[in-house]
Design a protein around this motif. Sequence first.
Motif, short mmCIF file in Angstrom:
data_model
loop_
_atom_site.label_atom_id
_atom_site.label_comp_id
_atom_site.label_asym_id
_atom_site.label_seq_id
_atom_site.Cartn_x
_atom_site.Cartn_y
_atom_site.Cartn_z
N ALA A 113 0.82 -1.21 0.00
CA ALA A 113 0.00 0.00 0.00
C ALA A 113 0.86 1.26 0.00
O ALA A 113 2.04 1.22 0.31
CB ALA A 113 -0.91 0.00 1.23
N SER A 114 0.23 2.36 -0.38
CA SER A 114 0.86 3.67 -0.27
C SER A 114 0.10 4.46 0.78
O SER A 114 -1.07 4.80 0.60
CB SER A 114 0.81 4.40 -1.62
OG SER A 114 1.37 5.69 -1.51
N SER A 115 0.77 4.73 1.91
CA SER A 115 0.09 5.38 3.03
C SER A 115 1.12 5.94 4.00
O SER A 115 2.21 5.35 4.16
CB SER A 115 -0.80 4.36 3.75
OG SER A 115 -1.45 4.95 4.85
N GLU A 119 -0.85 5.97 9.32
CA GLU A 119 -2.08 5.41 8.78
C GLU A 119 -1.86 4.07 8.10
O GLU A 119 -2.82 3.47 7.58
CB GLU A 119 -2.69 6.40 7.77
CG GLU A 119 -3.03 7.76 8.38
CD GLU A 119 -3.47 8.77 7.33
OE1 GLU A 119 -3.61 8.38 6.15
OE2 GLU A 119 -3.66 9.96 7.68
N TYR A 120 -0.63 3.59 8.10
CA TYR A 120 -0.33 2.38 7.34
C TYR A 120 -1.07 1.18 7.93
O TYR A 120 -0.95 0.90 9.13
CB TYR A 120 1.18 2.10 7.34
CG TYR A 120 1.62 1.31 6.13
CD1 TYR A 120 2.07 1.94 4.98
CD2 TYR A 120 1.55 -0.08 6.13
CE1 TYR A 120 2.45 1.24 3.86
CE2 TYR A 120 1.92 -0.81 5.01
CZ TYR A 120 2.37 -0.14 3.88
OH TYR A 120 2.74 -0.86 2.77
N GLU A 124 -1.39 -4.88 6.16
CA GLU A 124 -0.58 -4.66 4.96
C GLU A 124 0.90 -4.63 5.32
O GLU A 124 1.74 -5.16 4.59
CB GLU A 124 -1.00 -3.36 4.28
CG GLU A 124 -0.29 -3.07 2.96
CD GLU A 124 -0.75 -3.99 1.84
OE1 GLU A 124 -0.32 -3.75 0.70
OE2 GLU A 124 -1.51 -4.96 2.09
N GLY A 169 5.34 7.13 1.89
CA GLY A 169 4.18 6.30 1.63
C GLY A 169 4.47 4.82 1.49
O GLY A 169 3.55 4.02 1.36
N SER A 170 5.75 4.44 1.50
CA SER A 170 6.12 3.05 1.25
C SER A 170 6.92 2.46 2.41
O SER A 170 7.93 1.78 2.21
CB SER A 170 6.93 2.94 -0.05
OG SER A 170 6.17 3.36 -1.16
N HIS A 216 -1.41 3.18 -7.33
CA HIS A 216 -0.94 4.48 -6.88
C HIS A 216 0.32 4.94 -7.59
O HIS A 216 0.87 5.98 -7.25
CB HIS A 216 -0.69 4.45 -5.37
CG HIS A 216 0.32 3.43 -4.95
ND1 HIS A 216 -0.01 2.11 -4.74
CD2 HIS A 216 1.65 3.53 -4.72
CE1 HIS A 216 1.08 1.44 -4.39
NE2 HIS A 216 2.11 2.28 -4.37
#
Length: 266
Positions: A113-115, A119-120, A124, A169-170, A216
Amino acid sequence: MRRGAGRSTTSMTVTDHRTEFSGRTALVTGAASGIGRAIAERLAAGGANVVVADYNEPAAARAADEIAAGGAQTAAVRMDVTDPDSVAAGVSRAVEMFGALHLAVNNAGIGGASSPIEEYPLDEWRRVVDTNLNGVFHCLRHEIPAMADAGGGAIVTMASILGTHGLPGSAAYVAAKHGVVGLTKTAALECAARNIRVNAVGPGFIDTPLLHAAEHVDTDALVELHPVGRLGTPQEVAELTVFLLSDRASFIHGSYHLVDGGYAAR
């Protein structure tokens, strides 16, 4: 000084890349497509017996059949790198089919995911780390004893340019790939005396189905991160990987090699 004085008298041998892996068996994880498929093809072209390992068993079987059509000896095994028992069975199967294991490429991986970190999603995080880091650990645990039984060998772990850089984000992917680099160095130190070389490859962003499947990802933006002005190809990663597996890289242990179109030089 007389002509030639001070120069090495060691003769240079020319490697025949069509036969440099003859008599050796290679196991490649995540080999049904993308980088893994390109590596399997290149090893087969070099004369290796190639075991195509992938979570997707039908895709692995198709890849093995297509590679074998060129005259190579291949086999397909289903392998879930997050499952230690599945990895053990896959390595054992490779040895049973071809008599020994000499080469391995721990390539299987996923994006994630990208977050932002806060918020990750926890599930995931676990999924990405379990595949990209724990999966490499499981493979090493079983490949190393098999190669020791064969008298030695070479292993390449597939890290990433994000094994040395960060990317907003990663978090899970970056953390896992940094871990792969450290795990590789530790494995190299433990294995050197057993005639087993372990090195890591760090690709930049490569034009693969995995990259294009990520919702994303802005491919145009990624291209701009590479000074050469394009994404890499699976075949370019395969060439570096196969070099590290070969006897031409006999003094390379525990290293992390980038194939990134200048990404890290920015």
